[in-house]
Design a protein around this motif. Structure first.
Motif, PDB file in Angstrom:
ATOM      1  N   GLN A  60     -13.630  15.449  13.923  1.00  0.00           N
ATOM      2  CA  GLN A  60     -14.787  15.775  14.759  1.00  0.00           C
ATOM      3  C   GLN A  60     -14.877  14.968  16.061  1.00  0.00           C
ATOM      4  O   GLN A  60     -15.283  15.515  17.075  1.00  0.00           O
ATOM      5  CB  GLN A  60     -16.067  15.604  13.943  1.00  0.00           C
ATOM      6  CG  GLN A  60     -17.280  16.106  14.668  1.00  0.00           C
ATOM      7  CD  GLN A  60     -17.924  17.271  13.982  1.00  0.00           C
ATOM      8  OE1 GLN A  60     -17.531  17.641  12.908  1.00  0.00           O
ATOM      9  NE2 GLN A  60     -18.899  17.854  14.612  1.00  0.00           N
ATOM     10  N   PRO A  61     -14.520  13.684  16.094  1.00  0.00           N
ATOM     11  CA  PRO A  61     -14.635  12.944  17.359  1.00  0.00           C
ATOM     12  C   PRO A  61     -13.847  13.558  18.508  1.00  0.00           C
ATOM     13  O   PRO A  61     -14.171  13.327  19.675  1.00  0.00           O
ATOM     14  CB  PRO A  61     -14.104  11.552  17.002  1.00  0.00           C
ATOM     15  CG  PRO A  61     -14.398  11.421  15.549  1.00  0.00           C
ATOM     16  CD  PRO A  61     -14.173  12.788  14.989  1.00  0.00           C
ATOM     17  N   TRP A  62     -12.843  14.370  18.214  1.00  0.00           N
ATOM     18  CA  TRP A  62     -12.049  14.990  19.265  1.00  0.00           C
ATOM     19  C   TRP A  62     -12.707  16.255  19.814  1.00  0.00           C
ATOM     20  O   TRP A  62     -12.210  16.858  20.749  1.00  0.00           O
ATOM     21  CB  TRP A  62     -10.632  15.279  18.775  1.00  0.00           C
ATOM     22  CG  TRP A  62      -9.833  14.024  18.743  1.00  0.00           C
ATOM     23  CD1 TRP A  62      -9.110  13.491  19.768  1.00  0.00           C
ATOM     24  CD2 TRP A  62      -9.689  13.120  17.658  1.00  0.00           C
ATOM     25  NE1 TRP A  62      -8.534  12.306  19.383  1.00  0.00           N
ATOM     26  CE2 TRP A  62      -8.884  12.050  18.078  1.00  0.00           C
ATOM     27  CE3 TRP A  62     -10.183  13.091  16.351  1.00  0.00           C
ATOM     28  CZ2 TRP A  62      -8.540  10.988  17.264  1.00  0.00           C
ATOM     29  CZ3 TRP A  62      -9.850  12.023  15.540  1.00  0.00           C
ATOM     30  CH2 TRP A  62      -9.033  10.989  15.990  1.00  0.00           C
ATOM     31  N   VAL A  63     -13.836  16.650  19.267  1.00  0.00           N
ATOM     32  CA  VAL A  63     -14.559  17.825  19.757  1.00  0.00           C
ATOM     33  C   VAL A  63     -15.171  17.540  21.125  1.00  0.00           C
ATOM     34  O   VAL A  63     -15.233  18.401  21.983  1.00  0.00           O
ATOM     35  CB  VAL A  63     -15.652  18.250  18.748  1.00  0.00           C
ATOM     36  CG1 VAL A  63     -16.566  19.297  19.331  1.00  0.00           C
ATOM     37  CG2 VAL A  63     -15.007  18.747  17.469  1.00  0.00           C
ATOM     38  N   GLY A  64     -15.615  16.333  21.325  1.00  0.00           N
ATOM     39  CA  GLY A  64     -16.228  15.952  22.598  1.00  0.00           C
ATOM     40  C   GLY A  64     -17.136  14.764  22.403  1.00  0.00           C
ATOM     41  O   GLY A  64     -17.343  14.284  21.293  1.00  0.00           O
ATOM     42  N   SER A  95     -12.950  10.141   8.093  1.00  0.00           N
ATOM     43  CA  SER A  95     -11.854   9.189   7.958  1.00  0.00           C
ATOM     44  C   SER A  95     -11.794   8.368   9.241  1.00  0.00           C
ATOM     45  O   SER A  95     -11.407   8.860  10.293  1.00  0.00           O
ATOM     46  CB  SER A  95     -10.525   9.933   7.762  1.00  0.00           C
ATOM     47  OG  SER A  95      -9.446   9.018   7.822  1.00  0.00           O
ATOM     48  N   TRP A  96     -12.222   7.132   9.147  1.00  0.00           N
ATOM     49  CA  TRP A  96     -12.320   6.296  10.343  1.00  0.00           C
ATOM     50  C   TRP A  96     -10.964   5.831  10.840  1.00  0.00           C
ATOM     51  O   TRP A  96     -10.817   5.418  11.984  1.00  0.00           O
ATOM     52  CB  TRP A  96     -13.249   5.125  10.062  1.00  0.00           C
ATOM     53  CG  TRP A  96     -14.611   5.630   9.705  1.00  0.00           C
ATOM     54  CD1 TRP A  96     -15.227   5.548   8.478  1.00  0.00           C
ATOM     55  CD2 TRP A  96     -15.500   6.373  10.531  1.00  0.00           C
ATOM     56  NE1 TRP A  96     -16.450   6.174   8.513  1.00  0.00           N
ATOM     57  CE2 TRP A  96     -16.638   6.703   9.758  1.00  0.00           C
ATOM     58  CE3 TRP A  96     -15.445   6.815  11.853  1.00  0.00           C
ATOM     59  CZ2 TRP A  96     -17.712   7.424  10.268  1.00  0.00           C
ATOM     60  CZ3 TRP A  96     -16.516   7.536  12.352  1.00  0.00           C
ATOM     61  CH2 TRP A  96     -17.618   7.830  11.574  1.00  0.00           C
ATOM     62  N   THR A  97      -9.946   5.889   9.994  1.00  0.00           N
ATOM     63  CA  THR A  97      -8.622   5.431  10.427  1.00  0.00           C
ATOM     64  C   THR A  97      -8.038   6.321  11.513  1.00  0.00           C
ATOM     65  O   THR A  97      -7.209   5.876  12.289  1.00  0.00           O
ATOM     66  CB  THR A  97      -7.649   5.364   9.238  1.00  0.00           C
ATOM     67  OG1 THR A  97      -7.554   6.653   8.634  1.00  0.00           O
ATOM     68  CG2 THR A  97      -8.104   4.357   8.219  1.00  0.00           C
ATOM     69  N   CYS A 102      -5.295   3.488  12.925  1.00  0.00           N
ATOM     70  CA  CYS A 102      -4.701   2.553  11.966  1.00  0.00           C
ATOM     71  C   CYS A 102      -4.326   3.325  10.704  1.00  0.00           C
ATOM     72  O   CYS A 102      -4.967   3.205   9.673  1.00  0.00           O
ATOM     73  CB  CYS A 102      -5.628   1.383  11.683  1.00  0.00           C
ATOM     74  SG  CYS A 102      -7.314   1.845  11.267  1.00  0.00           S
ATOM     75  N   THR A 103      -3.283   4.126  10.825  1.00  0.00           N
ATOM     76  CA  THR A 103      -2.914   5.065   9.769  1.00  0.00           C
ATOM     77  C   THR A 103      -2.503   4.410   8.460  1.00  0.00           C
ATOM     78  O   THR A 103      -2.540   5.044   7.426  1.00  0.00           O
ATOM     79  CB  THR A 103      -1.774   5.974  10.245  1.00  0.00           C
ATOM     80  OG1 THR A 103      -0.681   5.142  10.663  1.00  0.00           O
ATOM     81  CG2 THR A 103      -2.234   6.846  11.393  1.00  0.00           C
ATOM     82  N   GLY A 104      -2.115   3.158   8.475  1.00  0.00           N
ATOM     83  CA  GLY A 104      -1.701   2.482   7.254  1.00  0.00           C
ATOM     84  C   GLY A 104      -2.868   2.096   6.360  1.00  0.00           C
ATOM     85  O   GLY A 104      -2.696   1.764   5.198  1.00  0.00           O
ATOM     86  N   ILE A 105      -4.070   2.130   6.908  1.00  0.00           N
ATOM     87  CA  ILE A 105      -5.265   1.752   6.160  1.00  0.00           C
ATOM     88  C   ILE A 105      -6.035   3.011   5.807  1.00  0.00           C
ATOM     89  O   ILE A 105      -6.204   3.903   6.627  1.00  0.00           O
ATOM     90  CB  ILE A 105      -6.173   0.832   7.006  1.00  0.00           C
ATOM     91  CG1 ILE A 105      -5.430  -0.433   7.400  1.00  0.00           C
ATOM     92  CG2 ILE A 105      -7.463   0.519   6.289  1.00  0.00           C
ATOM     93  CD1 ILE A 105      -6.160  -1.288   8.390  1.00  0.00           C
ATOM     94  N   ARG A 106      -6.488   3.117   4.579  1.00  0.00           N
ATOM     95  CA  ARG A 106      -7.294   4.261   4.154  1.00  0.00           C
ATOM     96  C   ARG A 106      -8.754   3.836   4.138  1.00  0.00           C
ATOM     97  O   ARG A 106      -9.204   3.158   3.222  1.00  0.00           O
ATOM     98  CB  ARG A 106      -6.866   4.747   2.765  1.00  0.00           C
ATOM     99  CG  ARG A 106      -5.433   5.194   2.709  1.00  0.00           C
ATOM    100  CD  ARG A 106      -5.250   6.438   3.572  1.00  0.00           C
ATOM    101  NE  ARG A 106      -3.862   6.870   3.567  1.00  0.00           N
ATOM    102  CZ  ARG A 106      -3.197   7.176   4.660  1.00  0.00           C
ATOM    103  NH1 ARG A 106      -3.766   7.067   5.841  1.00  0.00           N
ATOM    104  NH2 ARG A 106      -1.954   7.588   4.587  1.00  0.00           N
ATOM    105  N   LEU A 107      -9.477   4.207   5.178  1.00  0.00           N
ATOM    106  CA  LEU A 107     -10.866   3.807   5.338  1.00  0.00           C
ATOM    107  C   LEU A 107     -11.681   5.000   5.785  1.00  0.00           C
ATOM    108  O   LEU A 107     -11.282   5.718   6.708  1.00  0.00           O
ATOM    109  CB  LEU A 107     -10.986   2.685   6.377  1.00  0.00           C
ATOM    110  CG  LEU A 107     -12.377   2.139   6.656  1.00  0.00           C
ATOM    111  CD1 LEU A 107     -12.940   1.450   5.420  1.00  0.00           C
ATOM    112  CD2 LEU A 107     -12.318   1.180   7.813  1.00  0.00           C
ATOM    113  N   GLY A 108     -12.794   5.234   5.145  1.00  0.00           N
ATOM    114  CA  GLY A 108     -13.639   6.369   5.522  1.00  0.00           C
ATOM    115  C   GLY A 108     -15.005   6.229   4.919  1.00  0.00           C
ATOM    116  O   GLY A 108     -15.382   5.176   4.400  1.00  0.00           O
TER     117      GLY A 108
END
Length: 112
Positions: A60-64, A95-97, A102-108
């Protein structure tokens, strides 16, 4: 395909018999996107009492820049009404990563 390989049945988009609906908005990699009012309408029309809805808004952040206003996270009263009055529980995943690169971390987070 993996679900079908495991014996699960894929249903059509207009089949309302499922107890769990999973949506990705916007979709990845196509970027198809439903504005929040259209998404709420779709969920209201397609879900019956006892259904759980899982909406992945990780992209969603890439929507605008105003993505928060067009997110189900901002629809607190609507989610409450769906749960209490309609018996439909809506969960929103972020998914905040992805936005922090920071793709190596699974955070959401999951919001209901």
């Amino acid at each position: 395909r993996s679900a079908e390989a495991s014996g699960f049945v894929r249903t059509s988009a207009d089949d309302d018999s499922a107890n769990l609906m999973c949506l990705v908005n916007p979709t990845n990699p196509t970027g198809d996107y439903m504005r929040v009012e259209a998404l709420k309408s779709y969920i209201q029309k397609r879900c019956r009492r006892g259904t759980s809805v899982l909406v992945d808004e990780s992209m969603q952040p890439w929507v605008g820049q105003n993505w928060r206003e067009d997110s189900l996270v901002s629809q607190v009263e609507w989610r409450r009404k769906m749960s209490v009055e309609e018996g439909v529980d809506v969960f929103v995943i972020h998914s905040w990563t992805k936005i922090w690169s920071c793709t190596g971390i699974r955070l959401g987070s999951i919001i209901s």
